[in-house]
Design a protein around this motif. Structure first.
Motif, short mmCIF file in Angstrom:
data_model
loop_
_atom_site.label_atom_id
_atom_site.label_comp_id
_atom_site.label_asym_id
_atom_site.label_seq_id
_atom_site.Cartn_x
_atom_site.Cartn_y
_atom_site.Cartn_z
N ILE A 26 9.21 15.23 0.88
CA ILE A 26 8.45 14.65 -0.23
C ILE A 26 7.59 13.52 0.30
CG2 ILE A 26 8.61 13.41 -2.42
CD1 ILE A 26 11.30 14.92 -2.85
N SER A 27 6.28 13.65 0.06
CA SER A 27 5.33 12.61 0.48
C SER A 27 4.74 11.94 -0.74
CB SER A 27 4.19 13.23 1.30
OG SER A 27 4.68 13.85 2.45
N PHE A 28 4.60 10.64 -0.66
CA PHE A 28 3.90 9.87 -1.69
C PHE A 28 2.55 9.51 -1.08
CE2 PHE A 28 8.43 9.16 -2.51
CZ PHE A 28 8.50 9.63 -3.82
N CYS A 29 1.51 10.18 -1.54
CA CYS A 29 0.18 10.00 -0.99
C CYS A 29 -0.56 8.93 -1.80
CB CYS A 29 -0.59 11.32 -1.03
SG CYS A 29 -2.21 11.21 -0.26
N CYS A 30 -0.80 7.82 -1.16
CA CYS A 30 -1.40 6.66 -1.83
C CYS A 30 -2.88 6.55 -1.47
CB CYS A 30 -0.68 5.39 -1.39
SG CYS A 30 1.10 5.43 -1.69
N PHE A 31 -3.67 6.21 -2.44
CA PHE A 31 -5.10 6.03 -2.23
C PHE A 31 -5.38 4.66 -1.62
CE2 PHE A 31 -9.47 5.11 -3.65
CZ PHE A 31 -10.11 6.20 -3.10
N SER A 32 -4.62 3.65 -2.05
CA SER A 32 -4.88 2.28 -1.59
C SER A 32 -3.77 1.77 -0.66
CB SER A 32 -4.97 1.32 -2.79
OG SER A 32 -3.69 1.10 -3.35
N ALA A 33 -4.14 0.80 0.17
CA ALA A 33 -3.17 0.16 1.06
C ALA A 33 -2.13 -0.59 0.25
CB ALA A 33 -3.89 -0.79 2.02
N ARG A 34 -2.52 -1.13 -0.90
CA ARG A 34 -1.58 -1.86 -1.76
C ARG A 34 -0.48 -0.93 -2.26
NH1 ARG A 34 -0.94 -2.89 -7.23
NH2 ARG A 34 -2.70 -1.55 -7.73
N ASP A 35 -0.88 0.27 -2.72
CA ASP A 35 0.12 1.23 -3.18
C ASP A 35 1.00 1.70 -2.02
OD1 ASP A 35 -0.67 1.08 -5.84
OD2 ASP A 35 -1.99 2.83 -5.70
N LEU A 36 0.40 1.93 -0.88
CA LEU A 36 1.16 2.34 0.29
C LEU A 36 2.26 1.33 0.62
CD1 LEU A 36 1.61 4.26 2.71
CD2 LEU A 36 -0.09 2.89 3.95
N ALA A 37 1.92 0.05 0.56
CA ALA A 37 2.91 -0.99 0.86
C ALA A 37 4.07 -0.96 -0.14
CB ALA A 37 2.24 -2.37 0.85
N LEU A 38 3.79 -0.67 -1.40
CA LEU A 38 4.85 -0.56 -2.41
C LEU A 38 5.83 0.55 -2.06
CD1 LEU A 38 2.80 -0.86 -5.74
CD2 LEU A 38 4.26 -2.62 -4.70
N TYR A 39 5.30 1.72 -1.73
CA TYR A 39 6.16 2.86 -1.39
C TYR A 39 6.90 2.65 -0.09
CZ TYR A 39 4.65 5.65 -5.31
OH TYR A 39 4.45 6.12 -6.59
N GLU A 40 6.23 2.09 0.90
CA GLU A 40 6.91 1.84 2.18
C GLU A 40 8.11 0.91 1.99
OE1 GLU A 40 3.47 2.56 5.52
OE2 GLU A 40 3.64 0.55 4.65
N ALA A 41 7.95 -0.12 1.17
CA ALA A 41 9.05 -1.04 0.91
C ALA A 41 10.21 -0.34 0.20
CB ALA A 41 8.56 -2.23 0.08
N LEU A 42 9.90 0.54 -0.73
CA LEU A 42 10.95 1.24 -1.47
C LEU A 42 11.67 2.30 -0.64
CD1 LEU A 42 9.03 1.70 -4.82
CD2 LEU A 42 11.11 0.33 -4.50
#
Length: 167
Positions: free
Chosen positions: A149-165
C-alpha cells in the motif's frame, strides 16, 4: 503481510496494480487527482464509468486502467469536510476500507495499490486528520493480506505527515 510506504509524485505514473481515484459522486471526471486520472487514462475511462451510475460517499467501484501503468482504477468518493460533525471521519475511513476490500476480493491479482490524499483537496478535509484515518483504516482493512500500500502525496507537506505516521 501488508507493507506501507509514502511517496511524493504523480499517481498516474505509478507502476502498481491499482490506483485509487478520489472521485466525485458522478464518476465522470472532475478536478484535481480525478481530472488527472481521467486525462492520463484516456477517454475510455469515462466510457467505462458511465454505466457504473455513480458512487456514494464511502463506497468504491473499479474500472480498467486503460492508458495508465496501473491495471485498475478504484474510484471512491470521500466526504466533504463540514467541521467534523457530519460523520466525516467514518465516511473517510470507509473509503479506504472499501477500496482495499474491492482490490482483494474482486480484482484479479492485485498486490499493490496506491492512494491519493482523499478529501484533502477541494473537499477541505484537514490533512493531518485525513492522513491518520488513512493509515489506520488501511492497516485494519489489509490485515495479513500480501498487499503493498502506497500513499502517493502531491505535496512535500503531505508526504511528511505520512512518513511520520508510518515510522
Amino acid at each position: 503481510m501488508a507493507t506501507f510506504k509514502a511517496l511524493q509524485g504523480d499517481i498516474t505514473r505509478l507502476p502498481v496494480d491499482a490506483i485509487v481515484n478520489a472521485a466525485n459522486t458522478s464518476l465522470l471526471g472532475g478536478g484535481g487527482v480525478d481530472g488527472a486520472i481521467h486525462r492520463a487514462a484516456g477517454p475510455e475511462l469515462l466510457q467505462a464509468c458511465r454505466p457504473l451510475n455513480g458512487c456514494k460517499v464511502g463506497q468504491a467501484k473499479a474500472t480498467p486502467g486503460f492508458r495508465l501503468p496501473a491495471r485498475y482504477v478504484i474510484h471512491t468518493v470521500g466526504p466533504v469536510w463540514y467541521g467534523g460533525n457530519r460523520n466525516e471521519a467514518e465516511l473517510l475511513a470507509a473509503c479506504y476500507r472499501a477500496c482495499i476490500a474491492l482490490a482483494l476480493q474482486q480484482l484479479q491479482g492485485v498486490q499493490s495499490i496506491a492512494f491519493p490524499c482523499i478529501s484533502t483537496g477541494a473537499y477541505g478535509y484537514p490533512a493531518q486528520a485525513a492522513a491518520q484515518i488513512a493509515v489506520e483504516a488501511c492497516r485494519e482493512a489489509a490485515g495479513d493480506a500480501p498487499l503493498e500500500i502506497s500513499f502517493c502525496c502531491f505535496s512535500a507537506r503531505d508526504l511528511a505527515l505520512y512518513e511520520a505516521l508510518l515510522r
